[in-house]
Motif scaffolding. Structure first.
Motif, PDB file in Angstrom:
ATOM      1  N   GLU A 188      37.466  -1.456-109.610  1.00  0.00           N
ATOM      2  CA  GLU A 188      37.036  -0.079-109.486  1.00  0.00           C
ATOM      3  C   GLU A 188      38.220   0.860-109.239  1.00  0.00           C
ATOM      4  O   GLU A 188      38.016   2.030-108.962  1.00  0.00           O
ATOM      5  CB  GLU A 188      36.029   0.038-108.340  1.00  0.00           C
ATOM      6  N   LEU A 189      39.436   0.332-109.336  1.00  0.00           N
ATOM      7  CA  LEU A 189      40.608   1.183-109.117  1.00  0.00           C
ATOM      8  C   LEU A 189      40.597   2.386-110.058  1.00  0.00           C
ATOM      9  O   LEU A 189      40.778   3.521-109.620  1.00  0.00           O
ATOM     10  CB  LEU A 189      41.905   0.387-109.307  1.00  0.00           C
ATOM     11  N   VAL A 190      40.396   2.170-111.342  1.00  0.00           N
ATOM     12  CA  VAL A 190      40.434   3.299-112.280  1.00  0.00           C
ATOM     13  C   VAL A 190      39.302   4.296-112.001  1.00  0.00           C
ATOM     14  O   VAL A 190      39.473   5.496-112.191  1.00  0.00           O
ATOM     15  CB  VAL A 190      40.431   2.859-113.761  1.00  0.00           C
ATOM     16  N   ARG A 191      38.167   3.791-111.540  1.00  0.00           N
ATOM     17  CA  ARG A 191      37.069   4.703-111.179  1.00  0.00           C
ATOM     18  C   ARG A 191      37.482   5.571-109.974  1.00  0.00           C
ATOM     19  O   ARG A 191      37.228   6.775-109.954  1.00  0.00           O
ATOM     20  CB  ARG A 191      35.799   3.916-110.864  1.00  0.00           C
ATOM     21  N   ASP A 192      38.133   4.948-108.998  1.00  0.00           N
ATOM     22  CA  ASP A 192      38.627   5.710-107.841  1.00  0.00           C
ATOM     23  C   ASP A 192      39.649   6.763-108.286  1.00  0.00           C
ATOM     24  O   ASP A 192      39.641   7.894-107.798  1.00  0.00           O
ATOM     25  CB  ASP A 192      39.279   4.782-106.820  1.00  0.00           C
ATOM     26  N   LEU A 193      40.530   6.368-109.203  1.00  0.00           N
ATOM     27  CA  LEU A 193      41.537   7.313-109.691  1.00  0.00           C
ATOM     28  C   LEU A 193      40.875   8.453-110.465  1.00  0.00           C
ATOM     29  O   LEU A 193      41.275   9.613-110.354  1.00  0.00           O
ATOM     30  CB  LEU A 193      42.547   6.598-110.585  1.00  0.00           C
ATOM     31  N   GLY A 194      39.872   8.109-111.244  1.00  0.00           N
ATOM     32  CA  GLY A 194      39.134   9.126-111.990  1.00  0.00           C
ATOM     33  C   GLY A 194      38.437  10.103-111.072  1.00  0.00           C
ATOM     34  O   GLY A 194      38.470  11.326-111.290  1.00  0.00           O
ATOM     35  N   GLN A 195      37.821   9.586-110.004  1.00  0.00           N
ATOM     36  CA  GLN A 195      37.160  10.457-109.032  1.00  0.00           C
ATOM     37  C   GLN A 195      38.178  11.377-108.356  1.00  0.00           C
ATOM     38  O   GLN A 195      37.916  12.560-108.139  1.00  0.00           O
ATOM     39  CB  GLN A 195      36.426   9.619-107.981  1.00  0.00           C
ATOM     40  N   TYR A 196      39.350  10.818-108.063  1.00  0.00           N
ATOM     41  CA  TYR A 196      40.425  11.625-107.478  1.00  0.00           C
ATOM     42  C   TYR A 196      40.821  12.771-108.422  1.00  0.00           C
ATOM     43  O   TYR A 196      40.970  13.916-107.990  1.00  0.00           O
ATOM     44  CB  TYR A 196      41.623  10.728-107.171  1.00  0.00           C
ATOM     45  N   LEU A 197      40.953  12.472-109.717  1.00  0.00           N
ATOM     46  CA  LEU A 197      41.306  13.520-110.685  1.00  0.00           C
ATOM     47  C   LEU A 197      40.204  14.569-110.802  1.00  0.00           C
ATOM     48  O   LEU A 197      40.483  15.745-111.002  1.00  0.00           O
ATOM     49  CB  LEU A 197      41.610  12.911-112.058  1.00  0.00           C
ATOM     50  N   MET A 198      38.946  14.147-110.667  1.00  0.00           N
ATOM     51  CA  MET A 198      37.849  15.112-110.648  1.00  0.00           C
ATOM     52  C   MET A 198      37.933  15.994-109.406  1.00  0.00           C
ATOM     53  O   MET A 198      37.766  17.208-109.491  1.00  0.00           O
ATOM     54  CB  MET A 198      36.500  14.375-110.700  1.00  0.00           C
ATOM     55  N   ASP A 199      38.220  15.377-108.266  1.00  0.00           N
ATOM     56  CA  ASP A 199      38.343  16.136-107.016  1.00  0.00           C
ATOM     57  C   ASP A 199      39.499  17.136-107.080  1.00  0.00           C
ATOM     58  O   ASP A 199      39.440  18.202-106.459  1.00  0.00           O
ATOM     59  CB  ASP A 199      38.558  15.195-105.828  1.00  0.00           C
ATOM     60  N   GLN A 200      40.542  16.763-107.836  1.00  0.00           N
ATOM     61  CA  GLN A 200      41.708  17.648-107.996  1.00  0.00           C
ATOM     62  C   GLN A 200      41.490  18.692-109.097  1.00  0.00           C
ATOM     63  O   GLN A 200      42.391  19.473-109.406  1.00  0.00           O
ATOM     64  CB  GLN A 200      42.950  16.812-108.349  1.00  0.00           C
ATOM     65  N   LEU A 201      40.308  18.664-109.715  1.00  0.00           N
ATOM     66  CA  LEU A 201      39.930  19.598-110.783  1.00  0.00           C
ATOM     67  C   LEU A 201      40.807  19.455-112.023  1.00  0.00           C
ATOM     68  O   LEU A 201      41.000  20.415-112.778  1.00  0.00           O
ATOM     69  CB  LEU A 201      39.952  21.050-110.279  1.00  0.00           C
TER      70      LEU A 201
END
Length: 132
Positions: free
Chosen positions: A4-17
């Protein structure tokens, strides 16, 4: 198994807009033919020669876009969200922490058969293991 690392990274990029969302302009371990303008995060084999309980994991960031300038700007915004001047930059997520390192700066890889510009760079993350 793919973590789930890439999912976590993706969520981070969403949070960073930086991206809008999964399946919209962000895809994990998969490159769709549509839409044209996408960010793709793919984990690939890393190294295990790290202290117990800590992993070194590698992720390729790929950005594809119709407009050269837009794709270039997008990949640098992804890069800059992970790589800061502060050498001690640590990303704290719900279940893990990440220390990102760029393995190189973004480069233009190619223009694909539909005339879309493709940029890539690779990241290494020192991180804790996935929590199941």
């Amino acid at each position: 198994q793919m973590s789930e690392l890439v999912r976590d990274l993706g969520q981070y990029l969403m949070d960073q807009l930086v991206v809008q969302g999964f399946g919209e302009d962000l895809f994990l371990n998969f490159e769709p033919d549509d839409p044209n303008d996408v960010v793709i995060l793919t984990e690939y084999a890393g190294s295990n020669s790290t202290p117990i309980g800590v992993l070194l994991r590698r992720v390729q960031v790929k950005v594809r876009g119709v407009e050269y300038e837009n794709a270039l700007q997008k990949i640098w915004s992804v890069y800059n969200s992970f790589i800061k001047d502060d050498k001690e930059f640590i990303i704290h997520l719900t279940d893990r922490y990440l220390i990102p390192t760029a393995l190189q700066v973004p480069i233009r890889l190619m223009v694909d058969d539909k005339g879309r510009h493709v940029f890539v760079f690779n990241l290494s993350f020192t991180t804790t293991k996935d929590f199941n």
